[in-house]
Design a protein around this motif. Sequence first.
Motif, PDB file in Angstrom:
ATOM      1  N   CYS A  44       0.852  -1.189   0.000  1.00 45.06           N
ATOM      2  CA  CYS A  44       0.000   0.000   0.000  1.00 45.06           C
ATOM      3  C   CYS A  44       0.885   1.236   0.000  1.00 45.06           C
ATOM      4  O   CYS A  44       1.954   1.242   0.612  1.00 45.06           O
TER       5      CYS A  44
ATOM      6  N   LEU B 157      -0.128   4.076   1.256  1.00 42.38           N
ATOM      7  CA  LEU B 157      -0.485   4.909   2.415  1.00 42.38           C
ATOM      8  C   LEU B 157      -0.237   4.132   3.714  1.00 42.38           C
ATOM      9  O   LEU B 157       0.030   2.933   3.699  1.00 42.38           O
TER      10      LEU B 157
ATOM     11  N   CYS C 125      -2.515   4.340   6.977  1.00 40.58           N
ATOM     12  CA  CYS C 125      -3.592   4.906   7.801  1.00 40.58           C
ATOM     13  C   CYS C 125      -3.449   4.418   9.239  1.00 40.58           C
ATOM     14  O   CYS C 125      -3.162   3.239   9.460  1.00 40.58           O
TER      15      CYS C 125
ATOM     16  N   CYS D 200      -5.564   1.313  10.079  1.00 36.36           N
ATOM     17  CA  CYS D 200      -5.531   0.212   9.101  1.00 36.36           C
ATOM     18  C   CYS D 200      -5.826  -1.127   9.775  1.00 36.36           C
ATOM     19  O   CYS D 200      -5.179  -1.508  10.760  1.00 36.36           O
TER      20      CYS D 200
ATOM     21  N   LYS E  78      -9.168   9.308   2.163  1.00 33.41           N
ATOM     22  CA  LYS E  78      -8.301   9.156   3.324  1.00 33.41           C
ATOM     23  C   LYS E  78      -8.003  10.536   3.906  1.00 33.41           C
ATOM     24  O   LYS E  78      -7.352  11.368   3.247  1.00 33.41           O
TER      25      LYS E  78
HETATM   26  S1  SF4 Z   1      -6.391   1.275   5.478  1.00 36.24           S
HETATM   27 FE1  SF4 Z   1      -4.889   2.727   4.628  1.00 36.24          FE
HETATM   28  S2  SF4 Z   1      -2.888   1.778   5.030  1.00 36.24           S
HETATM   29 FE2  SF4 Z   1      -4.432   0.160   5.275  1.00 36.24          FE
HETATM   30  S3  SF4 Z   1      -4.542  -0.811   3.266  1.00 36.24           S
HETATM   31 FE3  SF4 Z   1      -6.137   0.775   3.292  1.00 36.24          FE
HETATM   32  S4  SF4 Z   1      -5.152   2.610   2.437  1.00 36.24           S
HETATM   33 FE4  SF4 Z   1      -3.518   1.179   2.960  1.00 36.24          FE
END
Ligand code: SF4
Length: 243
Positions: free
Chosen positions: A31, A33, A35, A38, A141
């Motif tokens: 990924c 990002l 978060c 997550c 996000k």
């Molecule tokens: S929640 Fe955020 S960090 Fe986790 S997979 Fe989804 S985009 Fe990626």
Amino acid sequence: MKAYLTEIMESIQGEGLTAGARQIFLRFSGCNLRCRYCDTRASLVKPEKGIFYLKPGSNLEKEFFLNPLSIEDMMKFLQSFSSKWISLTGGEPLLWTDFISELIDRLKPSGYKFLLETNGTLVNALDKCIKGIDLISMDFKLPSATGDDNWDNHYLFLKKAVVKPCYVKVVVDDRSREEEIEAVFDIVRRIDPQITVILQPVTIMGKADLSLLPFLLVMQEKGLKSLKDIRIMPQMHTFLGFI
Ligand code: SF4
């Protein structure tokens, strides 16, 4: 053609506009990002082995497969499932567009449909596979969740995504700010006020954070002044104890 996957399973969809539908989940690895809430942290890295769950909705019976997985081996796994809906999820599935495009080309003639679950930031990658996608679940996000400003990418992504059926989802936690959610509403309003927006209270230890409900109701009321459909929906599969 090969890709890294963390999990392959059949279960019910727990989020968004297809909640409750039986789907096959292909959880791609990696990924762009990070978060803070997550719930699929195992998918942020490329594992040497992925897990193939044998029993729908359950993690009790499983086998392991070696990564990266070929399209041919993926097709063999898919034959053991009954659903014709495939959820491309992750991680961020758009990191694997060549693999996904080929998978779609091979499976569409057999009647499979594809839901793309994406963090809505990889604008150019969407171009490569949008043709075969049947429904797009695009997350916004928030900066309070990622530490990044993704507004421009979200705007450009949604502008491209609307050529297909799509909806927007926002995971809300105790750090989410009113102005961030209003910024989501503003982008959706500028692109198409008919797009459904789902406000999803964050899941903590398998339970939706219900303390967020008063805030979500206020935001829903504000958003409905200019958008057609704003829903408050927690993750459903966690209530049922499904994976
Ligand atoms: S929640 Fe955020 S960090 Fe986790 S997979 Fe989804 S985009 Fe990626």
